[in-house]
Structures are given as structure tokens and as C-alpha cells.
Design an enzyme around this catalytic site. Structure first.
Site, short mmCIF file in Angstrom:
data_model
loop_
_atom_site.label_atom_id
_atom_site.label_comp_id
_atom_site.label_asym_id
_atom_site.label_seq_id
_atom_site.Cartn_x
_atom_site.Cartn_y
_atom_site.Cartn_z
N ARG A 103 -10.77 -70.67 -96.11
CA ARG A 103 -10.27 -70.47 -97.48
C ARG A 103 -9.75 -71.73 -98.16
NH1 ARG A 103 -8.14 -65.63 -95.30
NH2 ARG A 103 -9.59 -63.92 -95.75
N LYS A 125 -16.50 -79.01 -110.08
CA LYS A 125 -17.63 -78.10 -109.84
C LYS A 125 -18.25 -78.43 -108.49
CE LYS A 125 -19.55 -77.00 -114.38
NZ LYS A 125 -20.77 -77.12 -115.21
N GLU A 167 -26.50 -90.27 -117.27
CA GLU A 167 -25.31 -89.42 -117.51
C GLU A 167 -24.27 -90.20 -118.33
OE1 GLU A 167 -25.08 -86.18 -116.76
OE2 GLU A 167 -26.06 -85.77 -114.85
N LYS A 207 -15.63 -87.31 -119.91
CA LYS A 207 -15.77 -86.09 -119.13
C LYS A 207 -14.39 -85.49 -118.83
CE LYS A 207 -17.37 -83.83 -115.04
NZ LYS A 207 -18.34 -83.68 -113.98
N GLU A 217 -15.19 -73.95 -118.07
CA GLU A 217 -16.39 -73.87 -118.92
C GLU A 217 -16.50 -72.58 -119.74
OE1 GLU A 217 -19.85 -75.97 -117.31
OE2 GLU A 217 -21.09 -74.35 -118.10
N ARG A 221 -16.44 -77.22 -122.50
CA ARG A 221 -17.06 -77.92 -121.37
C ARG A 221 -18.59 -77.82 -121.40
NH1 ARG A 221 -15.19 -78.26 -114.98
NH2 ARG A 221 -16.89 -79.64 -114.40
N ASN A 225 -23.18 -80.04 -120.81
CA ASN A 225 -24.53 -79.60 -120.41
C ASN A 225 -25.60 -80.14 -121.34
OD1 ASN A 225 -23.46 -78.09 -118.32
ND2 ASN A 225 -23.07 -76.34 -119.67
N HIS A 228 -29.10 -80.81 -120.21
CA HIS A 228 -29.27 -80.18 -118.89
C HIS A 228 -30.06 -78.88 -118.92
CE1 HIS A 228 -26.47 -83.22 -117.61
NE2 HIS A 228 -26.54 -82.81 -116.36
N HIS A 232 -32.60 -79.47 -116.27
CA HIS A 232 -32.61 -78.70 -115.02
C HIS A 232 -33.95 -78.01 -114.82
CE1 HIS A 232 -28.00 -78.24 -114.22
NE2 HIS A 232 -28.50 -79.29 -113.63
N HIS A 247 -31.75 -86.83 -110.37
CA HIS A 247 -31.18 -85.90 -111.35
C HIS A 247 -31.10 -86.52 -112.75
CE1 HIS A 247 -28.49 -82.84 -112.98
NE2 HIS A 247 -27.63 -83.80 -113.31
N1 LIG Z 1 -20.41 -81.37 -109.97
C1 LIG Z 1 -20.79 -81.86 -111.11
O1 LIG Z 1 -20.09 -81.78 -112.12
C2 LIG Z 1 -22.10 -82.59 -111.20
C3 LIG Z 1 -22.40 -83.38 -112.32
C4 LIG Z 1 -23.60 -84.08 -112.35
C5 LIG Z 1 -24.47 -84.02 -111.26
N2 LIG Z 1 -24.16 -83.23 -110.19
C6 LIG Z 1 -25.04 -83.16 -109.03
O2 LIG Z 1 -25.16 -84.47 -108.48
C7 LIG Z 1 -26.41 -84.60 -107.81
C8 LIG Z 1 -27.06 -85.88 -108.24
O3 LIG Z 1 -26.21 -86.96 -107.90
P1 LIG Z 1 -26.74 -88.23 -107.10
O4 LIG Z 1 -27.98 -88.73 -107.74
O5 LIG Z 1 -25.60 -89.14 -106.89
O6 LIG Z 1 -27.16 -87.51 -105.73
P2 LIG Z 1 -27.38 -87.95 -104.24
O7 LIG Z 1 -26.13 -87.67 -103.51
O8 LIG Z 1 -28.61 -87.25 -103.81
O9 LIG Z 1 -27.62 -89.54 -104.26
C9 LIG Z 1 -28.86 -90.08 -104.64
C10 LIG Z 1 -29.45 -90.95 -103.51
O10 LIG Z 1 -28.75 -92.18 -103.44
C11 LIG Z 1 -28.31 -92.41 -102.11
N3 LIG Z 1 -27.08 -93.19 -102.21
C12 LIG Z 1 -25.90 -92.78 -102.76
N4 LIG Z 1 -25.03 -93.79 -102.78
C13 LIG Z 1 -25.66 -94.87 -102.24
C14 LIG Z 1 -25.26 -96.22 -102.01
N5 LIG Z 1 -24.07 -96.70 -102.39
N6 LIG Z 1 -26.14 -97.04 -101.39
C15 LIG Z 1 -27.38 -96.59 -101.04
N7 LIG Z 1 -27.82 -95.33 -101.26
C16 LIG Z 1 -26.95 -94.49 -101.85
C17 LIG Z 1 -28.16 -91.03 -101.52
O11 LIG Z 1 -28.22 -91.07 -100.10
C18 LIG Z 1 -29.37 -90.32 -102.14
O12 LIG Z 1 -30.52 -90.64 -101.41
C19 LIG Z 1 -27.22 -83.36 -108.19
O13 LIG Z 1 -27.20 -82.48 -107.09
C20 LIG Z 1 -26.46 -82.77 -109.36
O14 LIG Z 1 -26.61 -81.37 -109.47
C21 LIG Z 1 -22.99 -82.53 -110.14
ZN LIG Z 2 -26.00 -83.89 -114.68
#
Ligand SMILES: NC(=O)c1ccc[n+]([C@@H]2O[C@H](COP(=O)([O-])OP(=O)(O)OC[C@H]3O[C@@H](n4cnc5c(N)ncnc54)[C@H](O)[C@@H]3O)[C@@H](O)[C@H]2O)c1
Ligand SMILES: [Zn+2]
Length: 345
Positions: A103, A125, A167, A207, A217, A221, A225, A228, A232, A247
Site C-alpha cells: 500500500r 502520474k 515536451e 508543468k 486532472e 491539467r 495533454n 498527446h 498517443h 515518446h
Molecule cells: N508521468 C508523466 O507525467 C509522464 C509525462 C510524459 C511522459 N511520460 C512517460 O515517459 C515515457 C517516455 O520517457 P523516456 O523517453 O524518458 O522513456 P525511457 O525511460 O524509455 O527512456 C528512453 C531511453 O533512453 C534510455 N536512457 C535514459 N536515460 C539515459 C541516459 N542518461 N543515458 C543513456 N540512456 C538513457 C533508456 O534506457 C531508454 O532506452 C513514456 O512511457 C511516457 O508515457 C510520463
Molecule cells: Zn508526453
């Protein structure tokens, strides 16, 4: 918060954690590239590393179970602290695993991608993809802290830099002309260009301001999006046939189409659409979706959890830079026109 000394920034959280109760979540890449930096910052504090596979295709229940299992096997109690060291996929998954194990455990995010620094690792999130739908299962759970340490970006691949930049552009569009123009002036060819920490802070503040006003949201908020709804859907189309795509690329493509809708429906300045379209062609290319996939995009959008009513697609659009509006429903013809614009650029 942006920190210049990871070791001292971590101290309060480490001091509150009992021996044997510190866990660090990494993926294969952040284990190799970023763990050495964190290991130095953790100094003598013993910790258990949990390594998950890298990539959005692993943002699944199976990976969440892997984390729960490792926590259980290593006797994590409710006093444990989980440090999420990775990009947005990892901070989303790790946050969810922490929020649900017994939990709720405390967790701290140390984002390693630009995208996670400016977006994913703050705002609370968490979640994972389910039945091919992005982030379908999840919950709101705030980290104890998000520690942004810019040297972690040194190993980030160029396309991941561009993904985060997309972003950042979104936050610029939601903020001011000055912010937008500063972002456009960055040297995108030099993806190793270090983003000034003041710009990163301003960008993240957009943000944070929006999330603070509407944490769960209900309305405002939804502005975050922007790009997105269509983004998405494109991301899901890629993943449906096993293609990987960062992404932020999908968000950028989505923003182009949603800016087109903003011009069409709300009188947004066309010049901004032109600027973003040029940027897309110069650095991101076009989305690769065939005709059949394009038709399915609308189907994916119908599943978007942001929709208010079944069968209607809700968009967050812009009247002007810094003047967004949520819950905009548009006609099928307008949507087709926007997609046509995007795919024929
Ligand atoms: N929670 C939220 O509010 C929110 C907002 C935007 C995006 N997201 C989510 O975030 C994800 C996309 O983020 P992302 O692109 O960072 O994802 P990710 O964690 O998949 O990272 C992208 C790639 O970069 C690599 N990587 C990360 N840092 C590195 C570094 N310093 N050196 C070398 N390689 C590195 C990772 O291993 C991966 O292969 C999606 O799943 C999306 O839905 C969430
Ligand atoms: Zn995003």
C-alpha cells in the site's frame, strides 16, 4: 528540484532509511550509464539494485510484477525507499510499483532523460500500458522528491534528447512567446548542447504550476495533454506492430496536427504552426503510418481516457501561445483534415 551535488541532495532521504531498505531501480541502459554516478553519490550506503529491461514495450504489468517480486524477495518493508534512476518509462513504472507495494513505499525520482527531467518524473502520474493502450492502468502518487542532476544527460542518445525537447516545446507553447522563442533558438543540431539550467527550471515550472492548480486532472491539467491525443494514437500504432519510437517524437507529430486544429477551430497564429512544421521536417521526420494505420488512429483516439463521452474525442487546443482550452470536441472532417496536413507535409 535541480541539484548540483547529488550526494548532499540525497542525504535527508538516506538518513530516514534503515539499513537494508534502500532499493535502486534501473533499466539496462541506466544501469550501465548512470548507476556509476549514483553509486558515487550513495557512498557507503548499502543498496539493492533492481534491473528491468529498457524500452516502452516493457512498460507492462509483467515488469511491475518483477519489481514487486524483487522488493518482496529482499524483504522490503513499508519503511523502504525506492530510488527510480531512469527515463520516463522507468519513473512511471517504478512510481506505480512503489505506490502499490504494501500500500505504498516512499520513492525518489532521479530522472536521467531530458523528457523525464522536464516532464515525466514530476506531477505524480504513474502507471503502465495495458492491452496496447498507453498508461491505461495507473494511479497518482507523488514522489518524496525529484532530484534533477544535469550531468546524467551526458550519455543520453541524440534521439532521446530530441524526444525531451518536444515536451519542452509543448511547455513553451503553454507559457509565453518569449519562452517559445528561447526554445526555438536552441541549437538543435548540437544535441549535446547543455540546456541552461535556468531554461530547464522555467520549463519545468510550467508543468508544476499547472499540476499544482489541478493535481488530479479535473480541468486545467488537461492542457498538458496538448499534442498527446493524436500523439498517443500514433505511438500506439507504432507499438501495435512492434516498432519502437521515442515518446516525444509522437508528441511532436501530435502537436503539429493539434496546432493545425487550433488554427482551424480557434484562430491560433498560423506562423507557430509553420515554425513547428519546419522543425519537424528538419529534425524528426514524418510519422511512418500507412493508410490502414491512419484509419486506425481515430479508433485509438476513441479509447483515450481523456474523452468525456464514449464516441467523442476530446482535445486540448490553443487559442494563442499561453492561452489553451480544454475539452474541445471537433468534427470527424476537421480531424481528417488535420491528419491529412500532418501526413502530407
Ligand atoms: N508521468 C508523466 O507525467 C509522464 C509525462 C510524459 C511522459 N511520460 C512517460 O515517459 C515515457 C517516455 O520517457 P523516456 O523517453 O524518458 O522513456 P525511457 O525511460 O524509455 O527512456 C528512453 C531511453 O533512453 C534510455 N536512457 C535514459 N536515460 C539515459 C541516459 N542518461 N543515458 C543513456 N540512456 C538513457 C533508456 O534506457 C531508454 O532506452 C513514456 O512511457 C511516457 O508515457 C510520463
Ligand atoms: Zn508526453
Amino acid at each position: 528540484m535541480i541539484v548540483s551535488d547529488l550526494n548532499s541532495a540525497l542525504q535527508p532521504y538516506l538518513e530516514a532509511t534503515a539499513q537494508g531498505q534502500l532499493f535502486v531501480l534501473v533499466d539496462e541502459n541506466t544501469h550501465a550509464k548512470c548507476m556509476p554516478i549514483l553509486a558515487t553519490a550513495l557512498a557507503d550506503m548499502p543498496y539493492m539494485t533492481i534491473t528491468i529491461p529498457a524500452g516502452e514495450e516493457h512498460k507492462t504489468l509483467a515488469t511491475v510484477e518483477q519489481i514487486w517480486h524483487a522488493l518482496y524477495e529482499h524483504h522490503a518493508t513499508r519503511d523502504a525507499l525506492l530510488i527510480n534512476l531512469g527515463g520516463g518509462m522507468l519513473t512511471d513504472l517504478g512510481g506505480f510499483a512503489a505506490a502499490t507495494f504494501m500500500r505504498g513505499l516512499r520513492y525518489v525520482n532521479i530522472p536521467t532523460s531530458l523528457l523525464a527531467m522536464v516532464d515525466a518524473s514530476s506531477g505524480g502520474k504513474t502507471g503502465f500500458n495495458y492491452l496496447g493502450v498507453k498508461n491505461m492502468i495507473g494511479c497518482f502518487a507523488q514522489p518524496e522528491q525529484t532530484l534533477i542532476y544535469l550531468p546524467l544527460l551526458d550519455t543520453l542518445p541524440a534521439e532521446q534528447w530530441l524526444s525531451g525537447y518536444a515536451e519542452m516545446l509543448k511547455h513553451g507553447l503553454l507559457d509565453t512567446d518569449a519562452h517559445w522563442n528561447t526554445l526555438l533558438a536552441l541549437d538543435v543540431n548540437d544535441t549535446k548542447c547543455s540546456i541552461p539550467s535556468a531554461l530547464l527550471a522555467d520549463n519545468l515550472a510550467v508543468k508544476e504550476r499547472i499540476v499544482a492548480a489541478d493535481p488530479t486532472e479535473k480541468s486545467l491539467r488537461k492542457l498538458l495533454n496538448f499534442g498527446h491525443t493524436i500523439g498517443h494514437a500514433i505511438e500506439e500504432a507504432y507499438h501495435a506492430d512492434g516498432r519502437s519510437v521515442p515518446h516525444g517524437y509522437c508528441v511532436l507529430w501530435g502537436m503539429v496536427a493539434e496546432l493545425y486544429l487550433s488554427v482551424l477551430c480557434l484562430g491560433m497564429d498560423k506562423q507557430v504552426l509553420t515554425q513547428l512544421s519546419h522543425l519537424m521536417l528538419a529534425y524528426y521526420g514524418r510519422p511512418a503510418c500507412n493508410c490502414k494505420e491512419r484509419q486506425r488512429l481515430v479508433e485509438w483516439m476513441m479509447h483515450d481516457k481523456k474523452n468525456k463521452q464514449a464516441g467523442q474525442i476530446s482535445f486540448s487546443l490553443l487559442r494563442a501561445i499561453g492561452d489553451g482550452v480544454v475539452d474541445q470536441t471537433i468534427s470527424r472532417e476537421q480531424l481528417d483534415e488535420a491528419l491529412e496536413y500532418l501526413f502530407s507535409l
